[in-house]
Design a protein around this motif. Structure first.
Motif, mmCIF file in Angstrom:
data_model
loop_
_atom_site.group_PDB
_atom_site.id
_atom_site.type_symbol
_atom_site.label_atom_id
_atom_site.label_comp_id
_atom_site.label_asym_id
_atom_site.label_seq_id
_atom_site.Cartn_x
_atom_site.Cartn_y
_atom_site.Cartn_z
ATOM 1 N N VAL A 176 0.327 -3.208 -7.785
ATOM 2 C CA VAL A 176 -0.452 -2.818 -8.965
ATOM 3 C C VAL A 176 -1.939 -2.759 -8.635
ATOM 4 N N GLU A 177 -2.404 -3.730 -7.845
ATOM 5 C CA GLU A 177 -3.824 -3.746 -7.457
ATOM 6 C C GLU A 177 -4.190 -2.510 -6.635
ATOM 7 N N PHE A 178 -3.338 -2.160 -5.691
ATOM 8 C CA PHE A 178 -3.608 -0.971 -4.874
ATOM 9 C C PHE A 178 -3.524 0.306 -5.714
ATOM 10 N N HIS A 179 -2.542 0.346 -6.615
ATOM 11 C CA HIS A 179 -2.371 1.550 -7.430
ATOM 12 C C HIS A 179 -3.608 1.808 -8.287
ATOM 13 N N HIS A 180 -4.270 0.768 -8.718
ATOM 14 C CA HIS A 180 -5.466 0.912 -9.551
ATOM 15 C C HIS A 180 -6.558 1.678 -8.815
ATOM 16 N N SER A 181 -6.562 1.595 -7.478
ATOM 17 C CA SER A 181 -7.603 2.271 -6.687
ATOM 18 C C SER A 181 -7.282 3.728 -6.401
ATOM 19 N N HIS A 182 -6.110 4.211 -6.850
ATOM 20 C CA HIS A 182 -5.703 5.592 -6.552
ATOM 21 C C HIS A 182 -5.931 6.528 -7.740
ATOM 22 N N LEU A 213 0.831 -1.203 0.000
ATOM 23 C CA LEU A 213 0.000 0.000 0.000
ATOM 24 C C LEU A 213 0.870 1.259 0.000
ATOM 25 N N LEU A 214 1.939 1.252 0.795
ATOM 26 C CA LEU A 214 2.846 2.402 0.824
ATOM 27 C C LEU A 214 3.475 2.631 -0.552
ATOM 28 N N ILE A 215 3.942 1.572 -1.150
ATOM 29 C CA ILE A 215 4.609 1.707 -2.456
ATOM 30 C C ILE A 215 3.621 2.182 -3.515
ATOM 31 N N SER A 216 2.370 1.726 -3.421
ATOM 32 C CA SER A 216 1.377 2.153 -4.410
ATOM 33 C C SER A 216 1.153 3.660 -4.367
ATOM 34 N N HIS A 217 1.173 4.241 -3.164
ATOM 35 C CA HIS A 217 1.031 5.699 -3.062
ATOM 36 C C HIS A 217 2.274 6.413 -3.610
#
Length: 1038
Positions: free
Chosen positions: A197-203, A158-162
């Motif tokens: 990648v999954e978390f990044h899609h939600s941002h 999650l941190l990396i996705s942000h």
């Protein structure tokens, strides 16, 4: 209370102006003029790893340099940041804003000062400026890459996705994967790529500023957010880490927080030489001692940590900057250090009042960034940190320039800054000093006036009158503040059969017909070098031999067995063996180099006459640097361990295959233990190098290489330490699972093992021996039955949620008795000794406290849980049903299945003792091997054996070339002493092991090896009385 006084300096007696350290908010007052004179260039490493060079007057205070950096960044809330650098003793310290720079940075050409976050507020919403939050986000990114900010995989992803959202914008899977392939934000990032990648899609739609905000929102909830660990020991010698945060002082075991002392509870902080003292406010409800004591590596480390504590207390707790104390007239005692700068309240008030101009800065994000390596070398400069324009980058600040804080920037009058060229840069952690330099000669210099006790603080951390040195007391203060008796020895009072010979004695240990040697080694020993460094180097050689044998268990023996049978998936084979073969090849060459150096050192050639080879640091440095190229294989070992256990769980055939391999003599430890050996070995190198650096004076020819090697291996250990702790718990849960029957889901995410051991359970038929297993959410009790592998049958579980514990010796008339009251069931148990009872009480109470803070009761563990509402008669019948099993289990371990008969669970059962996860962690660090002479109680001669100490056990070989041990001696419950005069052991370096009627004498070759064997064996015979291994949030879960 006495005031801390400061001796007048020669400069003050000559009328030189003193730096008043005036707060930036005191209106109408100006700082002292900047001293004129020679300029010095200081290199500053920014948060994006680029470097800037600032020119400041040598005699200028540190505040001049710090203000110049803040002005360069147009930073308003600069008070949250600081400048840190390694001093001439290689201790990382913060730049003192009041002291002259030249007195702090003695060799600026060889030092890189880092601009980093110093004070982490409890809530990131207190950071008013977008630029400040951006710099905090870069700090979080840096801590992730360096392994400081440990967390579980979900939080890391999650941190990396942000971070990715902030750097490359909205989600594009192809672009994401390309970006992640070129940028390593955490070690083992490949395993997290899908989650990221999954978390990044939600941002999608999130701006960079919003990404920074969300990043800090996630990071601030992590236990290691903003934590900088300082190694220390408690009064009993247990290794811990101290840290300071906005809330107070924290105590860690590894990366797990085990205790916290809030500022409200702290009355005074002080230090005396290398002892760090915390004096608490009186509390009738607290079990803590009035004063807690921790031992640090040295006085300088202790003073550095004390300064950091004083600054944190002042910044977060005081309303305004503390005023300087009046100068003493005659003499002073202690340190005059105080916090300088605005407090957090002053910073918040200033920004809210609008006493500044909003600063615009440009975010320049490149889609192609340099990749971070495992060793975190500074990357090539990029444009992440906001900078001034090129035209202003080399400006000389004028007298009229106003700082962001509104204060006149007169200190920066002669300060110049320029951007350094990109290219190879020296690591700031390892500034090199030429041989014979003054800096090297002054590494141990201490000002005479600060040699005595030094205490200080403000408003609740008050100085006290100096006290003369006091002798050490008989009580030890542990990490949680409780007093425990020193030198506790285990007493197996409740052994099943006192008349029976120990079931843990192998034939070799009782065979007195073996070939003996007496004094033929005496003359040979006298020909060897007597330098302690030689025996430290020899320890590297002997332990490396054992390590190489352990690697062969996987790389050779296990691989050969696997190739003969088609029971292991190809994916698992490719994960395990390709990562062990390079290590085995590398350490084979490493061992050859060490042995060649020792041969030259011992004088088997003329080289020793010149003394060119009487050192080991160069060999260690060369090979440790070579290990960095194998770091990718080290990261895979935890993954291999998890994959192996997962495959075993899903394949009965593979389970039987691995169990059969563990029956082979060469597999003298549980199979999964060998998978963690490479991680453990790094810690052994670190401890050996620490002893070498401590032994050598700074001007010794080997000191620089030893110190450089220590810095390299410390960096590797820090990066892998969190993974190692997590995997040790994972391995221990799976090992316990093999010893238990009647249990469904012992190994689940979030569960951590705390302690196992033998206790007597009180029932209608009296005391019955039971084996207890304590985890962070449940307590299991078992008895040993007649199964093929002598496993322990689970009789019941007590969820810790809602449990209470109390002593009940007077109520039941049973010594060392405890009552455990659960929400649905209560039991009465008795320990074998007072010390055992205290260990169990401390661990259970700690686990109860953590369970209360968790999300609720634990799920049922048992396959078929017995009802908790049984009548006393039914309970008695159930206990009586297993009594036959109990009596049958008291036979010799030699009757058991070989692969289950000598595990730690069975040893604790027979010795009526216990062992904790802390003990296992200590045992990992205390492994040793080498030749020892052994003698029985009633024999005359001494027998030479190759002895390996690991896993609380001595393993005996005829020589180091043997592939498997001939016998083993578990040490839990044994007493370690020195022979008395009446025993007629007229030899040097002899120690004695005894348990009941079993007595063994062992003789070492030198004073150093004698002390080392005593040290490691004592760690096994006297287990820790603390169980500080857990935390209920962001722990090392898998």
């Amino acid at each position: 209370m006495g005031e801390i006084e400061q001796k007048p300096t020669p400069a003050s007696r000559l009328g030189a102006p003193e730096n008043s350290g005036i707060s930036t908010l005191e209106r109408g007052q100006k700082p002292p003029p900047t001293p004129s004179g020679k300029l010095m260039t200081v290199k500053i490493q920014m948060l994006d790893d680029t470097q800037e060079a600032f020119e400041v007057p040598q005699r200028a205070p540190g505040k001049v340099l710090f203000d110049a950096v803040c002005n360069h960044l147009n930073l308003v809330e600069g008070d949250y940041f600081g400048l840190e650098f390694p001093d001439h003793r290689k201790i990382v310290v913060w730049l003192d804003l009041l002291k002259p720079i030249v007195k702090q940075i003695r060799r600026p050409k060889h030092v890189v000062v880092k601009f980093v976050v110093k004070f982490f507020p409890p809530d990131h919403t207190q950071l008013q400026e977008e630029l400040t939050r951006y710099l905090f986000a870069l700090q979080v990114k840096q801590d992730l890459a360096q392994g400081r900010l440990t967390c579980n995989d979900t939080s890391a992803a999650l941190l990396i996705s942000h971070i990715v959202q902030s750097e490359i914008g909205d989600f594009d899977e192809a672009l994401d994967r390309e970006h992640l392939a070129k940028n390593k934000y955490v070690p083992q990032q490949d395993a997290l790529e899908d989650k990221i990648v999954e978390f990044h899609h939600s941002h999608i739609g999130q701006t960079p500023a919003e990404s920074d905000f969300q990043l800090l929102e996630v990071a601030r909830r992590l236990e290691m957010y903003g934590i900088r660990l300082h190694p220390a020991k408690d009064r009993e010698g247990t290794k811990i880490n101290l840290a300071v945060a906005n809330t107070g002082i924290l105590v860690f075991q590894g990366f797990t927080k085990i205790n916290a002392f809030n500022w409200a509870k702290v009355r005074k902080l002080s230090f005396k030489r290398k002892r760090f003292l915390i004096k608490l406010r009186p509390d009738v409800n607290s079990s803590y001692q009035d004063t807690l004591e921790f031992l640090m590596a040295g006085r300088d480390f202790c003073k550095s940590f004390w300064k950091i504590c004083v600054e944190h207390h002042a910044f977060f707790r005081l309303l305004e900057e503390p005023k300087p104390k009046p100068k003493p007239v005659l003499f002073s005692r202690g340190s005059s250090f105080r916090f300088s700068g605005r407090t957090q309240k002053q910073v918040l008030d200033y920004v809210k009042e609008g006493g500044h101009k909003k600063v615009q800065f440009e975010r320049k994000h490149s889609k192609i960034h340099s990749t971070r390596s495992l060793v975190s070398q500074p990357t090539a400069p990029n444009s992440e940190v906001p900078k001034q324009s090129p035209q202003s980058a080399s400006l000389t600040f004028g007298e009229g320039t106003e700082s962001p804080g509104g204060q006149s920037c007169q200190q920066a009058k002669e300060t110049k800054v320029c951007t350094l060229e990109s290219g190879p840069r020296q690591s700031p952690a390892l500034p090199k000093s030429p041989p014979g330099s003054k800096a090297a000669e002054q590494t141990t210099a201490v000002p005479p006036e600060e040699e005595e006790e030094e205490e200080g603080g403000k408003d609740g951390i008050r100085p006290s009158n100096p006290q003369p040195p006091q002798p050490s007391t008989e009580l030890s203060i542990n990490s949680q503040g409780g007093a425990v008796p020193a030198n506790v020895t285990l007493s197996p009072n409740l052994s099943p059969d006192n008349k029976q010979a120990s079931p843990l004695i192998s034939p070799l240990l009782n065979d007195q017909a073996c070939p003996r040697t007496d004094d033929e080694e005496e003359g040979r020993r006298k020909r060897f070098p007597t330098d302690k460094a030689y025996y430290i180097a020899k320890e590297v050689s002997t332990t490396e031999r054992t390590y190489l044998k352990d690697l062969e268990v996987i790389a050779s023996w296990f691989q050969s067995t696997v190739s003969k049978e088609d029971s292991m998936p190809e994916a698992l084979k490719s994960l395990i063996f390709p990562n062990f073969e390079p290590l085995h090849k590398f350490h084979t060459n490493f061992l050859k180099e060490i042995e060649q150096r020792l041969a030259l050192w011992e004088g088997r050639s003329n080289a020793h006459i010149r003394g060119d080879y009487q050192r080991i640091g160069d060999v260690m440095l060369k090979n440790i640097q070579g290990m960095k190229h194998l770091a990718a294989h080290l990261w895979k070992h935890s993954e291999a361990l998890e994959a192996l256990e997962t495959s075993i769980k899903g394949s009965r055939r593979l389970e039987h295959f691995c169990r059969d391999f563990e029956l082979q003599k060469v597999c003298y430890l549980p199979l999964n233990t060998f998978l963690l050996r490479p991680l453990h070995r790094l810690m052994h190198y670190k401890h050996v190098l620490e002893r070498l650096c401590k032994h050598h004076p700074p001007n010794h020819a080997d000191f620089r290489d030893c110190r450089a090697a220590l810095a390299e291996i410390t960096e590797m250990v820090a990066q892998l330490h969190g993974t190692m702790i997590k995997m040790e718990n994972f391995q221990k849960l799976h090992e316990l699972k093999k010893d238990l029957i009647g249990i469904d889901n012992l190994v689940i995410p979030g569960r951590e093992f705390i302690r196992l051991g033998s206790l007597s359970k009180l029932s209608g038929k009296g005391l019955q021996q039971r084996m207890f297993f304590l985890f962070n959410d449940v307590l299991l009790y078992t008895s040993r039955g007649l199964t093929a592998s002598n496993q322990f049958k689970v009789h019941g579980q007590l969820p810790l949620y809602g449990m209470t514990i109390e002593e009940s010796e007077d109520e039941w008339g049973v010594p060392h008795c405890l009552t455990l009251r659960g929400q649905r069931q209560s039991i009465i148990v008795a320990a074998s000794s007072r010390s055992e009872m205290e260990k169990w009480m401390e661990d259970i109470q700690m686990a109860i406290d953590l369970a209360e803070k968790s999300n609720g009761p634990t799920p049922e563990l048992l396959a078929s849980s017995p009802p908790d509402n049984k009548s006393p008669d039914e309970a008695t019948a159930a206990d009586q049903e297993s009594e036959d099993d109990l009596s049958a289990s008291r036979t010799s371990l030699e009757r058991q299945a070989p692969h289950r008969g000598n595990t730690m669970v069975h040893v604790c059962w027979h010795r009526s003792t216990s062992v904790s996860m802390v003990d296992f962690s200590i045992a990992v660090e205390n492994q040793l091997s080498g030749n020892l002479l052994r003698k029985f109680k009633n024999s005359n001669g001494w027998q030479k054996l190759w002895v390996v100490f690991t896993n609380f056990c001595l393993f005996f070989y005829k020589s180091h070339q043997d592939s498997h041990p001939l016998a083993s001696l578990p040490l839990l419950g044994y007493s370690l002493t020195i022979p008395s005069e009446s025993e007629n052991i007229h030899k040097d370096y002899v120690f004695k092991l005894h348990f009941k009627s079993h007595v063994y004498y062992f003789r070492a070759e030198s004073e150093y090896t004698f002390e080392r064997w005593m040290e490691v064996i004592r760690s096994a015979t006297s287990s820790a009385s603390r169980a500080h291994i857990l935390s209920h949030k962001e722990s090392h879960l898998y």
